[in-house]
Design a protein around this motif. Structure first.
Motif, short mmCIF file in Angstrom:
data_model
loop_
_atom_site.label_atom_id
_atom_site.label_comp_id
_atom_site.label_asym_id
_atom_site.label_seq_id
_atom_site.Cartn_x
_atom_site.Cartn_y
_atom_site.Cartn_z
N THR A 181 0.83 -1.21 0.00
CA THR A 181 0.00 0.00 0.00
C THR A 181 0.86 1.25 0.00
O THR A 181 0.49 2.27 -0.60
CB THR A 181 -0.94 0.00 1.22
OG1 THR A 181 -1.69 -1.22 1.23
CG2 THR A 181 -1.91 1.17 1.17
N LEU A 247 -7.60 -0.43 -1.62
CA LEU A 247 -6.34 -1.00 -1.15
C LEU A 247 -5.99 -0.47 0.24
O LEU A 247 -5.55 -1.22 1.12
CB LEU A 247 -5.23 -0.67 -2.15
CG LEU A 247 -3.91 -1.43 -2.02
CD1 LEU A 247 -4.13 -2.92 -2.22
CD2 LEU A 247 -2.90 -0.91 -3.05
N HIS A 251 -5.71 -2.45 3.84
CA HIS A 251 -4.50 -2.34 4.65
C HIS A 251 -4.85 -1.98 6.09
O HIS A 251 -4.30 -2.56 7.03
CB HIS A 251 -3.59 -1.27 4.04
CG HIS A 251 -2.39 -0.93 4.87
ND1 HIS A 251 -1.22 -1.64 4.82
CD2 HIS A 251 -2.19 0.06 5.79
CE1 HIS A 251 -0.34 -1.11 5.66
NE2 HIS A 251 -0.91 -0.08 6.25
#
Length: 369
Positions: A181, A247, A251
């Motif tokens: 990330t 994303l 994370h």
């Protein structure tokens, strides 16, 4: 007040008083030389360029110590300035005795030692800032580094490394899951290393689909990580694509245990934002795993900028997305990536040819007008 007096030994003694009332004098064998010296001093006083002849009896290192104490610098700038001055071969030379040849010899030494042209330019510019400070403080009359030839740097378009989409994809697929990330934020948000390292969960606005850049992590004087405002005051809001937000959300869900918007997005095991050395280690691991060499993490920012330009974004849009201080900075850095007049003419002509030739061909092929 200025005057010329003839001494008993036949020499001529011109003298004058400066703005502080201090008297200065010299001795000449000829009156014409005495008058010339006095005229030069008078002209410098009138034009505001007068410097006390005794003021320059301070070495570069001694002047830098007092001058630097008055400057408002970020830690990184302070480190760079100190390194440049210490590396100069004339730190113990009195400023009044400093000549252009001293600076030229230093440049020659750095070049012979194999320093990159960009490094030589940076160090000379930093020392030049000190010398210009001495000029402004009336310690010396002129800057001896003016006009010194520096090694040629590669053209920006040749020196800039821009990863391909395939390379960025390989990095994302090969990096440690926690670092994936981080790479994505730099590649698809254009953040600098320190800006990405300083992100908090609250900086990501999932509802409005944007990321707020309001701080950065910098290396402090003792190698510690310190929080600072972004470079050159480049606080900004970055428009984030949906897949990047997804994303980031994944994370946060998988790797962050604490609650609250003040959580660091990429915390170290001790709960602090990552130091640039830590990020550098993770980046090298990702490069090795992806089978890539020669790329810097900062090249992801170039990848982001080149994508915006290729999509037709104008200079101001790219400037704001990158947080540059001015459009001039953006053009100086990425101007070679924008299509020029030849490219636009070629594209327009290609469109005209398609309109003129493709349609008749289709009519002949289909038998329809």
């Amino acid at each position: 007040m200025a005057s010329i007096a003839r001494r008993p030994d036949g020499t001529y003694r011109p003298r004058y008083r400066d703005a502080d009332g201090k008297e200065h004098a010299r001795h000449f064998k000829r009156k014409v030389d005495a008058q010339r010296w006095l005229d030069e001093v008078t002209a410098s006083v009138v034009t505001g360029t007068y410097v006390d002849p005794k003021a320059g009896r301070v070495t570069l290192s001694a002047f830098y110590a007092t001058w630097a104490a008055r400057q408002v610098w970020a830690p990184g700038t302070e480190l760079a300035m100190g390194l440049a001055v210490r590396s100069a071969t004339f730190t113990d030379v009195e400023l009044r005795l400093l000549r252009r040849s001293h600076v030229e010899y230093w440049v020659k030494q750095m070049t012979a030692a194999g320093l990159a042209p960009g490094t030589v330019h940076t160090r000379v510019q930093n020392v030049r800032a000190v010398l210009r400070g001495a000029v402004r403080d009336r310690v010396i009359a002129t800057d001896p580094s003016d006009g010194v030839a520096l090694p040629r740097r590669r053209r920006r378009e040749h020196a800039m490394g821009i990863p391909t989409p395939h390379q960025v994809g390989a990095l994302l697929a090969s990096a440690d899951e926690r670092f994936t990330t981080f790479i994505a934020v730099c590649a698809f948000g254009g953040l600098r290393l320190g800006e990405a390292a300083a992100l908090q969960v609250g900086d990501v606005d999932f509802l409005r689909r944007r990321v707020v850049v309001s701080r950065q992590v910098q290396r402090g004087p003792n190698g510690t990580a310190e929080l600072r405002a972004p470079k050159h005051g480049s606080e900004r809001t970055v428009v984030a694509p949906d897949r990047l937000l997804t994303l980031i959300a994944g994370h946060v869900e998988r790797h962050l245990t604490a609650d609250g918007p003040g959580r660091w997005l990429f915390p170290t095991p001790t709960g602090t934002p990552p130091h640039q050395n830590t990020v550098g280690h993770q980046w090298r691991k990702a490069l090795s795993a992806a089978g890539l060499t020669g790329l810097r993490l900062h090249d992801l920012r170039h990848f982001f900028a080149s994508g915006l330009i290729a999509s037709g974004c104008d200079v101001v849009t790219v400037q704001r997305a990158l947080g540059h201080a001015s459009a001039t900075t953006t053009l100086n850095t990425y101007g070679h990536l924008w299509p020029d007049a030849d490219d636009r003419t070629r594209a327009a002509t290609d469109g005209l040819m398609s309109a003129a030739l493709d349609d008749p061909a289709d009519s002949l092929r289909t038998g329809r007008p």
